[in-house]
Design a protein around this motif. Structure first.
Motif, PDB file in Angstrom:
ATOM      1  N   LYS A  89      42.758  64.474  51.707  1.00 28.01           N
ATOM      2  CA  LYS A  89      41.342  65.219  51.191  1.00 28.01           C
ATOM      3  C   LYS A  89      40.393  64.176  50.410  1.00 28.01           C
ATOM      4  O   LYS A  89      41.181  63.383  49.748  1.00 28.01           O
ATOM      5  CB  LYS A  89      41.585  66.401  50.263  1.00 28.01           C
ATOM      6  CG  LYS A  89      42.555  67.320  50.842  1.00 28.01           C
ATOM      7  CD  LYS A  89      42.279  67.933  52.036  1.00 28.01           C
ATOM      8  CE  LYS A  89      42.875  68.804  52.951  1.00 28.01           C
ATOM      9  NZ  LYS A  89      42.369  69.460  54.111  1.00 28.01           N
ATOM     10  N   ALA A  90      39.258  64.476  50.594  1.00 27.39           N
ATOM     11  CA  ALA A  90      38.410  63.389  50.088  1.00 27.39           C
ATOM     12  C   ALA A  90      38.440  63.642  48.448  1.00 27.39           C
ATOM     13  O   ALA A  90      38.304  64.721  47.887  1.00 27.39           O
ATOM     14  CB  ALA A  90      36.937  63.818  50.345  1.00 27.39           C
ATOM     15  N   PRO A  91      38.302  62.650  47.563  1.00 21.57           N
ATOM     16  CA  PRO A  91      38.400  62.574  46.244  1.00 21.57           C
ATOM     17  C   PRO A  91      37.076  63.383  45.664  1.00 21.57           C
ATOM     18  O   PRO A  91      36.218  63.274  46.127  1.00 21.57           O
ATOM     19  CB  PRO A  91      38.315  61.090  45.565  1.00 21.57           C
ATOM     20  CG  PRO A  91      37.822  60.269  46.945  1.00 21.57           C
ATOM     21  CD  PRO A  91      38.139  61.065  48.026  1.00 21.57           C
ATOM     22  N   PRO A  92      37.268  64.260  44.543  1.00 21.20           N
ATOM     23  CA  PRO A  92      36.203  65.170  44.097  1.00 21.20           C
ATOM     24  C   PRO A  92      35.159  64.147  43.323  1.00 21.20           C
ATOM     25  O   PRO A  92      35.509  63.129  42.870  1.00 21.20           O
ATOM     26  CB  PRO A  92      36.859  65.982  43.156  1.00 21.20           C
ATOM     27  CG  PRO A  92      37.991  65.238  42.950  1.00 21.20           C
ATOM     28  CD  PRO A  92      38.418  64.670  44.020  1.00 21.20           C
ATOM     29  N   LEU A 129      33.558  59.113  60.281  1.00 23.92           N
ATOM     30  CA  LEU A 129      33.606  60.486  60.567  1.00 23.92           C
ATOM     31  C   LEU A 129      34.761  61.205  59.635  1.00 23.92           C
ATOM     32  O   LEU A 129      34.597  62.479  59.530  1.00 23.92           O
ATOM     33  CB  LEU A 129      33.856  60.797  61.964  1.00 23.92           C
ATOM     34  CG  LEU A 129      32.510  60.319  62.979  1.00 23.92           C
ATOM     35  CD1 LEU A 129      33.033  60.710  64.183  1.00 23.92           C
ATOM     36  CD2 LEU A 129      31.322  60.685  62.391  1.00 23.92           C
ATOM     37  N   THR A 130      35.670  60.727  58.946  1.00 22.62           N
ATOM     38  CA  THR A 130      36.392  61.572  58.234  1.00 22.62           C
ATOM     39  C   THR A 130      35.910  61.820  56.972  1.00 22.62           C
ATOM     40  O   THR A 130      35.061  61.290  56.413  1.00 22.62           O
ATOM     41  CB  THR A 130      37.909  60.627  57.619  1.00 22.62           C
ATOM     42  OG1 THR A 130      37.622  59.175  57.348  1.00 22.62           O
ATOM     43  CG2 THR A 130      38.555  60.511  59.249  1.00 22.62           C
ATOM     44  N   GLU A 131      36.448  62.818  56.287  1.00 26.24           N
ATOM     45  CA  GLU A 131      35.821  63.428  54.879  1.00 26.24           C
ATOM     46  C   GLU A 131      35.886  62.368  53.887  1.00 26.24           C
ATOM     47  O   GLU A 131      35.279  61.677  53.024  1.00 26.24           O
ATOM     48  CB  GLU A 131      36.253  64.753  54.513  1.00 26.24           C
ATOM     49  CG  GLU A 131      36.071  65.732  55.345  1.00 26.24           C
ATOM     50  CD  GLU A 131      34.355  65.884  55.849  1.00 26.24           C
ATOM     51  OE1 GLU A 131      33.884  66.006  54.627  1.00 26.24           O
ATOM     52  OE2 GLU A 131      34.127  66.079  56.725  1.00 26.24           O
ATOM     53  N   VAL A 132      37.106  61.690  53.940  1.00 22.79           N
ATOM     54  CA  VAL A 132      37.492  60.506  52.887  1.00 22.79           C
ATOM     55  C   VAL A 132      36.496  59.395  53.128  1.00 22.79           C
ATOM     56  O   VAL A 132      35.799  58.736  52.294  1.00 22.79           O
ATOM     57  CB  VAL A 132      38.815  60.012  53.104  1.00 22.79           C
ATOM     58  CG1 VAL A 132      39.167  58.824  52.026  1.00 22.79           C
ATOM     59  CG2 VAL A 132      39.838  61.308  52.477  1.00 22.79           C
ATOM     60  N   GLY A 133      36.351  59.029  54.605  1.00 20.19           N
ATOM     61  CA  GLY A 133      35.501  57.829  54.618  1.00 20.19           C
ATOM     62  C   GLY A 133      34.040  58.019  54.441  1.00 20.19           C
ATOM     63  O   GLY A 133      33.338  57.252  53.753  1.00 20.19           O
ATOM     64  N   LYS A 134      33.569  59.445  54.704  1.00 14.74           N
ATOM     65  CA  LYS A 134      32.242  59.590  54.117  1.00 14.74           C
ATOM     66  C   LYS A 134      32.160  59.588  52.756  1.00 14.74           C
ATOM     67  O   LYS A 134      31.085  58.964  52.203  1.00 14.74           O
ATOM     68  CB  LYS A 134      31.982  61.034  54.910  1.00 14.74           C
ATOM     69  CG  LYS A 134      31.728  61.317  56.177  1.00 14.74           C
ATOM     70  CD  LYS A 134      31.421  62.668  56.701  1.00 14.74           C
ATOM     71  CE  LYS A 134      31.365  63.050  58.197  1.00 14.74           C
ATOM     72  NZ  LYS A 134      31.272  64.348  58.568  1.00 14.74           N
ATOM     73  N   LYS A 135      32.965  59.985  52.157  1.00 14.68           N
ATOM     74  CA  LYS A 135      32.874  60.055  50.677  1.00 14.68           C
ATOM     75  C   LYS A 135      33.129  58.550  50.043  1.00 14.68           C
ATOM     76  O   LYS A 135      32.071  58.179  49.283  1.00 14.68           O
ATOM     77  CB  LYS A 135      34.287  60.649  50.060  1.00 14.68           C
ATOM     78  CG  LYS A 135      34.145  60.924  48.382  1.00 14.68           C
ATOM     79  CD  LYS A 135      32.947  61.584  47.938  1.00 14.68           C
ATOM     80  CE  LYS A 135      33.005  62.082  46.271  1.00 14.68           C
ATOM     81  NZ  LYS A 135      33.358  60.803  45.491  1.00 14.68           N
ATOM     82  N   TYR A 136      33.648  57.684  50.804  1.00 11.30           N
ATOM     83  CA  TYR A 136      33.872  56.336  50.014  1.00 11.30           C
ATOM     84  C   TYR A 136      32.638  55.475  50.674  1.00 11.30           C
ATOM     85  O   TYR A 136      32.211  54.887  49.883  1.00 11.30           O
ATOM     86  CB  TYR A 136      35.029  55.740  50.900  1.00 11.30           C
ATOM     87  CG  TYR A 136      36.230  56.136  50.299  1.00 11.30           C
ATOM     88  CD1 TYR A 136      36.494  56.682  49.251  1.00 11.30           C
ATOM     89  CD2 TYR A 136      37.567  55.729  51.059  1.00 11.30           C
ATOM     90  CE1 TYR A 136      37.980  56.840  48.478  1.00 11.30           C
ATOM     91  CE2 TYR A 136      38.719  55.941  50.517  1.00 11.30           C
ATOM     92  CZ  TYR A 136      38.957  56.581  49.111  1.00 11.30           C
ATOM     93  OH  TYR A 136      40.184  56.834  48.611  1.00 11.30           O
ATOM     94  N   ASN A 137      31.967  55.971  51.570  1.00 11.20           N
ATOM     95  CA  ASN A 137      30.799  55.472  51.890  1.00 11.20           C
ATOM     96  C   ASN A 137      29.855  55.618  51.181  1.00 11.20           C
ATOM     97  O   ASN A 137      28.867  54.828  50.614  1.00 11.20           O
ATOM     98  CB  ASN A 137      30.339  55.792  53.481  1.00 11.20           C
ATOM     99  CG  ASN A 137      30.832  54.905  54.508  1.00 11.20           C
ATOM    100  OD1 ASN A 137      30.627  53.359  54.424  1.00 11.20           O
ATOM    101  ND2 ASN A 137      31.236  55.236  55.763  1.00 11.20           N
ATOM    102  N   ALA A 138      29.573  56.893  50.821  1.00 14.49           N
ATOM    103  CA  ALA A 138      28.726  57.528  49.900  1.00 14.49           C
ATOM    104  C   ALA A 138      28.707  57.040  48.323  1.00 14.49           C
ATOM    105  O   ALA A 138      27.949  56.442  47.853  1.00 14.49           O
ATOM    106  CB  ALA A 138      28.580  59.012  49.695  1.00 14.49           C
TER     107      ALA A 138
END
Length: 202
Positions: A174-177, A42-51
């Motif tokens: 913050k999620a990496p761009p 559910l964290t923005e970083v986790g979502k980005k890493y998952n994607a």
């Protein structure tokens, strides 16, 4: 639950403040628990890493599927034409199929290693972020102990701090761009062509 969720994050002890020992003993210990898998999801970083991991896996799988389709097509062709082929030609086609299979096996092995490497790198980065977040959150909220839910059998819902940790995590990290395509150089606009002068005039 992912395997990495149950390692060093299992337990984090946070001693609060610098109050005298007697004062610390008189105050009830404040204990919290959290679910690291939920934080990951559910964290923005986790979502980005998952994607990012899903995208990398899909690209590798697409290449494997393409190689497999080529082998299947070659086998079908051999089956359909075998009766009319010379022994040398049929043998050559069989060797070609075997070589393609070797390439496919090598591609599978390379893809597995690549995904393990990417997964390990991402998990290590996220785990360190989570450790930093739990420590900062615990000190900020004066917790004595914060536990990973994966190492306890029961906890009262009232001491679950997962949602608060997610909020703190998003504040701290913050999620990496996403990679941005290189901008195309702007073309200099062409000057409008002058209308041809009327040579028939005075």
């Amino acid at each position: 639950m992912p395997r990495w969720m149950s390692v060093p994050l299992a337990l984090l002890v946070l001693m609060t403040g610098t109050a005298p020992v007697g004062a610390q003993q008189a105050e009830p210990a404040r204990i919290g628990v959290f679910d690291p898998e939920t934080v990951w999801k559910l964290t923005e970083v986790g979502k980005k890493y998952n994607a990012d991991l899903s995208e990398a896996r899909d690209k590798l799988q697409a290449e494997i599927d393409r190689k497999q389709a080529e082998i299947d097509a070659a086998r079908d062709k051999l089956r359909q034409q075998q009766a009319s082929l010379s022994d040398d030609k049929a043998s050559q086609m069989q060797k070609d199929i075997q070589n393609r299979m070797i390439e496919l096996n090598r591609l599978n092995d390379d893809a597995t290693r690549e995904m393990k490497s990417q997964l390990g790198e991402v998990q290590n980065r996220f785990q360190q972020m989570l450790v930093d977040t739990v420590e900062a959150f615990g000190k900020e909220k004066n917790f004595t102990l914060i536990l990973n839910k994966g190492v306890i059998d029961y906890n009262a819902p009232a001491i679950d701090v997962t949602q608060s940790l997610i909020q703190k995590f998003n504040e701290m990290h913050k999620a990496p761009p996403s990679p941005v395509a290189k901008a195309q150089p702007k073309k200099t606009p062409e000057k409008p062509k002058e209308a041809p002068k009327d040579k028939g005039g005075l």
